[in-house]
Design an enzyme around this catalytic site. Structure first.
Site: not given
Length: 1003
Positions: A124-125, A237
Site C-alpha cells: 500500500g505504501m 498493521d
C-alpha cells in the site's frame, strides 16, 4: 523484457549475436529448435511452416502489434517501447541484458548511491526493491514511497521522514532495521535491512509446525513489537505477512508503513484478500480488515494494545489454521462473543491468553506486550518444571547442578580427553570456516584480524582444556578437595565453555565491526584459572554469576554489542534481554545485564540519567545475589558517568571511593580500570597534569601484564596522549599519536577503525599545530576508514565530520562546513540524547558557521536549542550557559530585536561561572549587551556608560586566547556611535573608530 519468435528451445540455450546486433539466434542442444530474438527495429524474415508467436512483458500493456507469421515484420525499437512503463528492477535487468548481448557499458539503475537489483514486492505504501550499497558493500531493501501516499506534499514528506527517523532509532534483533531515509529525483525512499527468507505465513504453509515452534517464532515477533512500543511506536498493521523469518530462523517485524507515533490519523487503505467477504470493501481506515482491532475499525486512536489484538489474531490463525471472526463482525454481534476453534487441540492456558488478548475492550487485554510474552514464555516453562520435579529422584542443590552435569558426562573417560571436548567446537575445520567468514566481510584488515584472533582462540582453548583436566583429576575419590569446591569449579568451567562456543558462533556471522574488535572479544572471555576453587579461596572470590545457559548467552551477546560500539543496538538488545532474564528469575544475571546496560548508556550514547538508574539497580540486584565480584565495577561505572557525562567530579569521587573499598578479584586489572576513571575526574577538576601522571602509571601496569601489541596497551597509550593534549603539551601528544599510529598501521592495518581513531586524534593535533593540509588529509582518511567499517551513521564518523567542518570554516568553505555539520547532527539525532557532549559541540560549531555565513536566524535557533538543553536539566548540563545567553542576546541585536535581548543579558550578569573568575574579560560580554539594549531603547547616556565599562575590561585582558578581538572592535565602534548620538566627545569618537579600523586591518 524480450520478445521471442517461434517455439521455445529446450534447456541449455546458447546465445549467438549476429554482427549487426539486430538479430539473435538462440539454439538449444544439437537438433533443438532455433529461436529468433530481434532488437532495435530489426526486420524479421518470414518463417514458412513454423509456428510463430510473441511472448510479451505484461508491463508494456497492449503496445504489442499484431503479427502475421507469413509476412516480414519490423520489430519495434525496445529502447522506446515501454521504457516509461518499466519499473526500476525491470530497467536494471534490461540494461544488464543489453550489456551482455552487445558488449556495451550501460549505467546501472540507481536510487541515490544504491544500485537496484530486483523487485521484492509491492504494498500500500510503495514498491520494495533489493539493492546493493556499493559504499558499504552490503545488500539492502529499499521501499520507494508511492506519490499518491504523499497527497499533502511537503507535509506528508515531513511526517514520513519523522516516522522513519523514529523507527531508525529502534534497533532490535526482532525488528527490520532502518538504515536511512533519502530522496532521489523527487522520490522518497527508505533504506532497510534486507532479510533473506520468507514471511511468517509462508513459513507456516511450508510444513506442519509443532506448537512449540509456532510459539517460539511468535514470541520473537512479540518482542519486536514490545521494543517498538517502548519507543512510542505502534505498528498498526501487524499480520503474518509483515513478520519475516530469516534464513537464520530469527523473526523480524517488517513494514511499519502504517505505524504512527503519537498520531491517530490513518493513511492507507487496507489490503483486500482475494475471495474474502471484505474484498469489495474500501475502508478509510488503515490496516488489514482481518487483523484490525475494534478501535481501529471504529476509527479511534490506536495504541500498543491495538497491536496486541492484531498479534493475537495472527497467533490464533497460526495455531488453529484460521483466524477468529473479524472485529467488524464481532462488533455487529451484540454480545461480541468469541469462541475459539476446538480443533486442532490447544492448551487451555493458551486459549485463555488468546481470548484475553482478543477482548473488544482494550482495557480488558494484557497491559502490555511484555505481559503477554510472560504468559507465552513462562507458562510452558512452569509446566515443564513441574513435570521434571515430579520425576526427579536425585538432584544437586542450587546452581551446582549445571556444572555437575557438564562433567558427569566425561568423568568415566580419561581426564586428558578434555582436549577432545574443546576440539568438538574448535578444530581445523571450524578454524577455516571462521577465517572464511572474516574474509567474506570484505574488511581490508580481515586477514590480519583473523591471524591475531586465531592465535588467541588457540591459546584460550588450550588453557581451558588444561584447567578442565586438572579439575577432572581433582574429582577423583582420593582428592583432598571438597565436593562443594569441585562443583563450583565445574559450574564455572561449563559456563566458560558455553561462552567460548557462543563467541565462535558469533564469529561465524561476523560483520566488519566484530571483525575489527575480534581480538578484544576473545580477551574479554573469563580466564579459566578463575574457576579453580580451593578451601582457602575467600567466599568473595569464588566463581559467581548467572548459571542459566540462556541467560549467559544473552549477556555474552550484549557484551559483544557494547564491545563493537553499537550503542543504540546494544541498549535495545539489553532491554529485551533483561525482560527474558527476569522471566528466568536469575538475579545475578539481572545484575550483570543492568551493569552492561548502564555501561552502554553511559559510555556509548551519553545517556547519564538512564545509566545512573540502571547502575543503581544493578548494585541492588548484585547485593541480593551476593555477587560481590560485580560491585566494584558498578561503583566505578557510576563514577565514570558522574565525571564524563554529568561533569560532576565531587559526586564521581564519592562513587570512586566506594569502588576502591570493594574487594577486587584481580587487583592489578582493577587498578588500571580505577585509574582510568580517576584520571577522567582529574581532567574535569582542571588537573590535567595529574591525569597525565596517573595514566602513565596505568600504562606501566599494563605493560607489565600484556605484550606491547595488546589492545589494552594500545588504548592506554591513546588515553595518555589525550591527557597530554588536555594539559596543552601538544608536541608530546602529537609525537605519541604519531608513534601509536605507526604501530597500529603495522599491527592492524591503516584501514582498521582503531587506527582510524588514532588518526582522527592525530589530525586534531595537526589542526592545533596549524598544519592544515596535513590535518585535512589525516581526517579525511580517518573518516573514510570509519565509514568503511561502521557506515555513515556512527558517532566516530560524526565526530570526524565536525573536525573537518572546523577545517572548512578556517578555509572559508562555509557551505561545505554546514553540510558536514548537518550530516553529523542527523547522526546525533538518531544515536544519542540531546545532552550528549559531542552533539553540543557540533551545535556550537554549527552556530558559528551560520554566523559566518550571515545566517543570524539559523545561529539564533541553535543557541536557543542549547539554552533549552541546559534548562531541561541544569544540574547535569554541559552547556556553557553564560556564553549561550550572550550569544542569544547578540543575535537578537543583530536582527534588530535588541529590546528582546534584555532578559538574556540580565540573566548572564547574575551568573557565577568559573570562566568569569579565571577569565575576567568574559564579564565584558553582558555589560556590552546591556549597553546595546540601552541604545536600542533610546537611552544613549546609559548605553555609553555600559559600553565604556565593557571596553575598559576588554582593553586590559588577553583577548587573543579567548578569541574576543572582534568583540573589542565592535565595542569601540558602538561606543563611538553612542557618543555621536549624544553629540559629545567627538574627538574620542574619532579615536575609537581609528583604533577599530587599525585592529580590523591587523586581523
Amino acid at each position: 523484457m524480450l520478445y521471442l519468435v517461434a517455439e521455445e528451445p529446450a534447456d541449455g540455450v546458447e546465445i549467438a549475436v549476429e554482427q549487426d546486433a539486430a538479430r539473435l539466434a538462440l539454439a538449444g542442444p544439437p537438433g533443438g529448435e532455433e529461436l529468433l530474438v530481434a532488437l532495435h527495429g530489426a526486420t524479421l524474415p518470414r518463417s514458412p511452416g513454423r509456428e510463430t508467436r510473441w511472448l510479451t512483458d505484461p508491463a508494456l500493456g497492449d503496445t504489442t502489434p499484431a503479427m502475421d507469421p507469413q509476412q516480414e515484420h519490423t520489430w519495434p525499437d525496445l529502447e522506446q517501447l515501454g521504457s516509461d512503463k518499466r519499473d526500476l528492477a525491470d530497467e536494471a535487468m534490461y540494461r544488464s541484458l543489453k550489456s551482455k548481448l552487445f558488449d556495451e557499458a550501460y549505467p546501472p539503475v540507481q536510487l541515490g548511491r544504491f544500485r537496484v537489483v530486483q523487485t521484492l514486492g509491492q504494498g500500500g505504501m510503495g514498491v520494495v526493491y533489493a539493492a546493493e550499497d556499493p559504499q558499504l558493500g552490503r545488500q539492502v531493501a529499499i521501499k520507494v514511497i508511492r506519490d499518491d501516499r504523499l497527497r499533502e506534499g511537503a507535509k506528508d514528506r515531513a511526517r514520513l521522514l519523522r516516522e522513519a527517523q523514529m523507527q531508525a532509532k529502534l534497533s532490535h534483533p526482532n525488528v527490520v532495521q532502518i538504515h536511512e531515509v533519502s530522496e532521489s529525483d523527487g522520490a522518497l525512499f527508505i533504506v532497510m535491512e534486507l532479510v533473506k527468507g520468507c514471511n511468517l505465513r509462508e513459513w507456516l504453509d511450508r510444513e506442519t509446525r509443532p506448537l512449540a515452534a509456532i510459539l517460539e517464532r511468535f514470541v520473537e515477533a512479540a518482542r519486536g513489537l514490545s521494543a517498538a512500543h517502548q519507543k512510542g511506536i505502534v505498528h498498526r498493521d501487524f499480520k503474518l505477512a509483515n513478520a519475516m523469518v530469516g534464513e537464520d530462523g530469527r523473526v523480524r517485524i517488517a513494514d511499519f508503513g502504517l505505524a504512527v507515533a503519537g498520531q491517530s490519523e490513518q493513511e492507507t487503505e487496507p489490503e483486500r484478500p482475494p475471495g474474502s467477504a471484505a474484498a469489495g470493501h474500501t475502508s478509510k481506515h488503515a490496516g488489514t480488515p482481518t487483523y484490525m482491532s475494534p478501535e481501529q475499525v471504529r476509527g479511534r486512536d490506536c495504541d500498543a494494545r491495538s497491536d496486541q489484538y492484531s498479534f493475537a489474531v495472527a497467533l490464533t490463525e497460526a495455531v488453529f489454521r484460521r483466524p477468529p471472526p473479524p472485529a467488524i463482525e464481532r462488533l455487529a454481534d451484540r454480545t461480541g462473543a468469541l469462541t475459539l476453534p476446538t480443533d486442532p487441540p490447544a492448551p487451555q492456558w493458551l486459549r485463555q491468553a488468546l481470548t484475553r488478548a482478543l477482548s473488544l475492550d482494550p482495557a480488558d487485554r494484557f497491559p502490555s506486550m511484555a505481559a503477554l510474552i510472560d504468559v507465552l514464555v513462562e507458562t510452558p516453562k512452569r509446566r515443564k518444571r513441574r513435570a521434571l520435579a515430579a520425576g526427579l529422584v536425585v538432584a544437586l542443590a542450587g546452581s551446582t547442578a549445571l556444572g555437575a552435569t557438564f562433567f558427569a558426562e566425561t568423568r568415566p573417560r580419561e581426564c586428558s580427553q578434555y582436549e577432545d571436548r574443546i576440539g568438538e567446537i574448535w578444530d581445523g575445520v571450524r578454524e577455516e570456516s571462521l577465517r572464511a567468514a572474516f574474509v567474506a566481510t570484505g574488511a581490508p584488515y580481515a586477514e590480519q584480524s583473523w591471524q591475531r584472533t586465531r592465535g588467541m582462540l588457540d591459546a584460550y582453548a588450550k588453557e581451558w582444556a588444561k584447567v578442565a583436566s586438572n579439575a577432572c583429576e581433582a574429582s577423583r575419590p582420593d582428592s583432598p578437595l571438597s565436593a562443594r569446591n569441585l562443583a563450583e569449579s565445574e559450574v564455572c568451567l561449563g559456563r566458560q565453555y558455553r561462552s567460548f562456543a557462543s563467541l565462535l558462533d558469533e564469529f561465524a556471522t561476523a560483520d566488519r565491526a566484530l571483525v575489527a574488535n575480534a581480538d578484544e572479544a576473545v580477551a574479554g572471555l573469563s580466564p579459566p584459572l578463575q574457576c579453580i576453587v580451593s578451601s582457602s579461596t575467600p567466599s568473595e572470590d569464588r566463581p559467581a554469576g548467572p548459571t542459566n545457559p540462556r541467560v549467559r548467552e544473552l549477556l555474552d551477546r550484549g557484551k559483544l554489542l557494547t564491545l563493537t560500539h553499537e550503542g543504540r543496538e546494544a541498549v535495545s538488545f539489553l532491554d529485551y534481554a533483561l525482560a527474558e532474564i527476569r522471566s528466568n528469575s536469575d538475579v545475578a544475571g539481572e545484575a550483570e545485564g543492568l551493569l552492561l546496560l548502564g555501561r552502554a548508556k553511559g559510555r556509548l550514547i551519553g545517556d547519564g540519567p538512564g545509566a545512573e538508574e540502571n547502575l543503581n539497580e544493578a548494585f541492588n540486584r548484585a547485593n541480593a545475589a551476593k555477587y560481590s565480584a560485580l560491585k566494584w565495577e558498578i561503583w566505578n561505572e557510576l563514577a565514570q558517568v558522574q565525571a564524563v557525562v554529568f561533569d560532576a567530579p565531587r559526586e564521581a569521587r564519592k562513587y570512586l571511593k566506594h569502588a576502591k573499598s570493594e574487594r577486587h578479584p584481580d587487583p592489578r586489572v582493577a587498578e588500571v580500570a580505577l585509574a582510568a576513571v580517576e584520571s577522567e575526574i582529574l581532567i574535569v577538576e582542571a588537573r590535567p597534569l595529574d591525569a597525565v601522571a596517573l595514566r602513565r602509571q596505568a600504562l606501566d601496569t599494563l605493560n607489565s601484564l600484556y605484550p606491547a601489541d595488546h589492545r589494552e596497551v594500545m588504548l592506554a597509550r591513546l588515553s595518555l596522549a589525550a591527557a597530554l593534549g588536555e594539559a596543552r603539551q601538544l608536541q608530546e601528544a602529537h609525537e605519541m599519536h604519531r608513534q601509536l599510529l605507526a604501530d597500529l598501521q603495522r599491527e592492524y592495518g591503516r584501514e582498521h577503525p582503531l587506527t582510524a581513531r588514532v588518526e582522527l586524534n592525530f589530525g586534531l593535533d595537526l589542526h592545533e599545530l596549524e598544519q592544515t593540509a596535513a590535518a585535512r588529509e589525516a581526517l579525511e582518511h580517518a573518516r573514510a576508514a570509519l565509514v568503511n567499517t561502521y557506515g555513515e551513521r556512527h558517532l566516530w564518523v560524526a565526530k570526524t565530520e565536525v573536525a573537518l567542518a572546523q577545517l572548512d570554516l578556517d578555509d572559508g568553505a562555509i557551505t561545505r562546513a554546514i553540510e558536514r555539520l548537518d550530516a553529523a547532527m542527523a547522526t546525533y539525532e538518531v544515536l544519542v540524547p540531546p545532552t550528549h557532549a559531542e552533539r553540543i559541540t557540533a551545535l556550537i560549531v554549527l552556530a558559528e558557521a551560520h554566523q559566518r555565513n550571515g545566517q543570524t536566524p539559523g545561529a539564533l535557533a541553535v543557541y536557543r536549542e542549547l539554552l533549552d538543553i541546559h534548562d531541561a536539566d541544569p544540574a547535569h548540563s554541559s552547556v556553557d550557559l553564560f556564553t549561550t545567553l550572550a550569544n542569544i542576546g547578540d543575535a537578537l541585536c543583530v536582527l534588530g530585536q535588541c529590546a528582546d535581548a534584555l532578559p538574556y543579558f540580565a540573566r548572564s550578569i547574575g551568573l557565577k561561572s568559573p570562566d568569569l573568575s579565571s577569565e575576567p574579560a568574559m564579564k565584558a560580554l553582558p555589560l556590552r549587551g546591556l549597553g546595546l539594549v540601552a541604545l536600542a531603547d533610546g537611552e544613549p547616556q546609559l548605553g555609553a556608560m555600559l559600553l565604556q565599562r565593557a571596553l575598559t575590561i576588554l582593553e586590559h585582558a588577553p583577548l587573543e586566547r579567548l578569541g574576543l578581538e572582534a568583540i573589542l572592535i565592535a565595542t569601540m565602534r558602538e561606543l563611538a556611535d553612542a557618543y555621536t548620538t549624544l553629540g559629545s566627545k567627538p574627538q574620542r569618537a574619532r579615536e575609537l573608530r581609528r583604533r577599530a579600523a587599525e585592529l580590523e586591518s591587523a586581523h
